[in-house]
Design a protein around this motif. Sequence first.
Motif, PDB file in Angstrom:
ATOM      1  N   UNK A  51      24.031  49.700  63.636  1.00  0.00           N
ATOM      2  CA  UNK A  51      23.625  48.684  62.680  1.00  0.00           C
ATOM      3  C   UNK A  51      24.475  48.791  61.431  1.00  0.00           C
ATOM      4  N   UNK A  52      25.035  47.661  60.988  1.00  0.00           N
ATOM      5  CA  UNK A  52      25.731  47.617  59.697  1.00  0.00           C
ATOM      6  C   UNK A  52      24.947  46.685  58.782  1.00  0.00           C
ATOM      7  N   UNK A  53      24.809  47.046  57.517  1.00  0.00           N
ATOM      8  CA  UNK A  53      23.973  46.264  56.608  1.00  0.00           C
ATOM      9  C   UNK A  53      24.582  46.172  55.218  1.00  0.00           C
TER      10      UNK A  53
ATOM     11  N   UNK B 249      28.876  45.570  90.108  1.00  0.00           N
ATOM     12  CA  UNK B 249      27.878  45.947  89.094  1.00  0.00           C
ATOM     13  C   UNK B 249      28.533  45.731  87.740  1.00  0.00           C
ATOM     14  N   UNK B 250      27.771  45.164  86.789  1.00  0.00           N
ATOM     15  CA  UNK B 250      28.341  45.047  85.433  1.00  0.00           C
ATOM     16  C   UNK B 250      27.410  45.709  84.426  1.00  0.00           C
ATOM     17  N   UNK B 251      27.956  45.997  83.275  1.00  0.00           N
ATOM     18  CA  UNK B 251      27.116  46.630  82.244  1.00  0.00           C
ATOM     19  C   UNK B 251      27.395  45.970  80.910  1.00  0.00           C
ATOM     20  N   UNK B 252      26.328  45.794  80.131  1.00  0.00           N
ATOM     21  CA  UNK B 252      26.416  45.171  78.812  1.00  0.00           C
ATOM     22  C   UNK B 252      25.632  46.026  77.823  1.00  0.00           C
ATOM     23  N   UNK B 253      26.013  45.965  76.566  1.00  0.00           N
ATOM     24  CA  UNK B 253      25.350  46.805  75.562  1.00  0.00           C
ATOM     25  C   UNK B 253      23.852  46.520  75.441  1.00  0.00           C
ATOM     26  N   UNK B 254      23.053  47.568  75.301  1.00  0.00           N
ATOM     27  CA  UNK B 254      21.651  47.420  74.909  1.00  0.00           C
ATOM     28  C   UNK B 254      21.668  47.396  73.380  1.00  0.00           C
ATOM     29  N   UNK B 255      21.150  46.308  72.805  1.00  0.00           N
ATOM     30  CA  UNK B 255      21.217  46.150  71.342  1.00  0.00           C
ATOM     31  C   UNK B 255      20.319  47.166  70.631  1.00  0.00           C
ATOM     32  N   UNK B 256      20.835  47.719  69.548  1.00  0.00           N
ATOM     33  CA  UNK B 256      20.033  48.631  68.720  1.00  0.00           C
ATOM     34  C   UNK B 256      19.007  47.805  67.943  1.00  0.00           C
TER      35      UNK B 256
END
Length: 474
Positions: free
Chosen positions: A266-268, A393-400
Amino acid sequence: MATTQSHFISADRIRSLFTEAMSAMYREEVPQYGTLVELVADVNAKVLADNPALKARLEALGELERINVERHGAIRLGTAAELHTMRRLFAVMGMEAVGYYDLSMAGVPVHSTCFRPVAEEALKINPFRVFTSLLRLELIEDKALRAEAEAILARRGIFTDGVLRLISTFEQTGGLTEEQAKSFVAEALETFRWHSEATVSAETYKRLHDAHRLIADVVSFKGPHINHLTPRTLDIDAVQAEMPKRGITPKAVIEGPPRRKIDILLRQTSFKALEEPVVFLGEGEAHAGTHTARFGEIEQRGVALTPKGRMLYDTLLHAVRGEVQVGVKGAGAGDYAAELSARFETFPDDADTLRREGLAFFRYTATAEGCAARDKGVAMPASVDQLIAAGYLRFDPVIYEDFLPVSAAGIFQSNLGTDQQVNYAARANRAAFEAALGAKVEDELALYAATQNGSLAEALRTLGVTAPERKSIA
Ligand code: OOG
Ligand code: NI
């Protein structure tokens, strides 16, 4: 057979109604919030137009829709009882307490949790979260002042009778009808509203303020006014650069990791709290004064890190902060940003390395090619790496979905009127927080791991792989 339950509307729907109502209220209260929402919408539209691949990925994952409604807010509560009822209130909207944050290490006398939805489907619909802090009066050294603050807080009731009734109804019947939900949203909103009339005299306010600005903010008012509402951007650097052009001054540095190809955590960044007119109680007559509490913030979210990845993040960030400290007026911000980028060069910045090294969480899906191969009876490779290499098979980021304590401390500091980075001894007391809450806070890392592992199990089942080699997964 009709049951009463069929009249209930979903918790997700109630949460969406509440988010809309909160956003409309905050736009009225803090017009710069409206400006920021427009700026973020412009930047997000441009990012998506410039990156068709990103747009297609977010669409495929069902993540595109949530971005425009995505907000987080923050409140600061004064008593254990307030936190307890707040948990019950958020439960009506399908939000649970996730994570424990100790802010005492930044010299802020609070500890906090994040109320948010946890189910993947609920997050897709509306991931509204509220960073909720509880004041720790035990950290005030002046015993007389502590007792006075406690007495003031004991006199206030921050919830309307209507909302308390509807929370009970929800708990007894298991849901709310559309009509009840609308009334719940209107009543709940009252708790988060700004009140310009303080409940204390200017003299009491000053004493509380001298002990800590935050104590004055929590104790002197009728309720825990929402102090910011944060939209999510797809390019925080672009928004930060554009803010001054729209008349908004951001804080000196963006909190969190540096800009990267693969966003992590996370950037804020935020804009400074407003100085707002308030009226203090007086002997016979009221006294005009000002209070600064409410501000604006934006965030950019990336992939959730595993415990191993998080440890690396914490180590690198700690090293940067040991090397460069941003001063009161933002002095050293440039050095800080440069040091941050340099240190993070050792953090892998491509999705496959992050996955293979078990640094970040990913969601796995069986591809159309994989399903076609299965249907043709093609022998499936047994390892995850091979299935990925074959395109099955593909993979995508799990959002924080959570917050970062060091960043949160920076946001607090900035809005207490300084950009100074300070490091105090930690004085966490999770047990006391959970006792006040009346529940345990959930472990965010366990939630991400469950998402990753559940997605992989399902993808393998789809492909008909029965005995996978799991060694390459976090
Ligand atoms: C909360 C500050 C923390 C964040 O996004 O990390 C925060 C507060 O000032 O009450 O909102
Ligand atoms: Ni925030």
